[in-house]
Scaffold this motif. Structure first.
Motif, PDB file in Angstrom:
ATOM      1  N   ASP A  54       1.726   0.757  -3.961  1.00  0.00           N
ATOM      2  CA  ASP A  54       0.559   0.507  -3.127  1.00  0.00           C
ATOM      3  C   ASP A  54       0.671   1.311  -1.838  1.00  0.00           C
ATOM      4  OD1 ASP A  54      -0.458  -1.293  -4.969  1.00  0.00           O
ATOM      5  OD2 ASP A  54       0.540  -3.013  -4.040  1.00  0.00           O
ATOM      6  N   ARG A  57      -0.541  -0.288   4.441  1.00  0.00           N
ATOM      7  CA  ARG A  57      -1.727  -0.761   5.152  1.00  0.00           C
ATOM      8  C   ARG A  57      -1.620  -0.396   6.624  1.00  0.00           C
ATOM      9  NH1 ARG A  57      -3.335  -6.720   3.476  1.00  0.00           N
ATOM     10  NH2 ARG A  57      -5.265  -5.873   2.706  1.00  0.00           N
ATOM     11  N   LEU A  60      -3.254  -4.329  11.726  1.00  0.00           N
ATOM     12  CA  LEU A  60      -4.363  -5.285  11.726  1.00  0.00           C
ATOM     13  C   LEU A  60      -5.107  -5.187  13.046  1.00  0.00           C
ATOM     14  CD1 LEU A  60      -2.603  -8.362  10.136  1.00  0.00           C
ATOM     15  CD2 LEU A  60      -4.183  -6.792   9.053  1.00  0.00           C
TER      16      LEU A  60
END
Length: 61
Positions: A54, A57, A60
């Protein structure tokens, strides 16, 4: 390693196990069950081993 190469190798292993079971005189029905179980294990492990990682990311917000 690609998924197809992984499955081909696992099918060779299953063939060897099935051949050994035939030589040992095990019933064909039981050999079919063992082969199907091993094929399922091979597919599951092949998917896990060849799945792309993956992407990371972002932070946030």
């Amino acid at each position: 390693m690609s998924f197809a190469l992984y499955i081909i190798g696992f099918i060779l292993i299953i063939s060897g196990v099935a051949w050994a079971l035939v030589a040992a005189g095990v019933a064909m029905f039981k050999i079919a069950i063992v082969s199907i179980i091993l094929l399922g294990i091979g597919i599951l492990t092949g998917v896990v081993k060849t799945r792309p990682k993956d992407p990371p990311r972002g932070p946030l917000a």
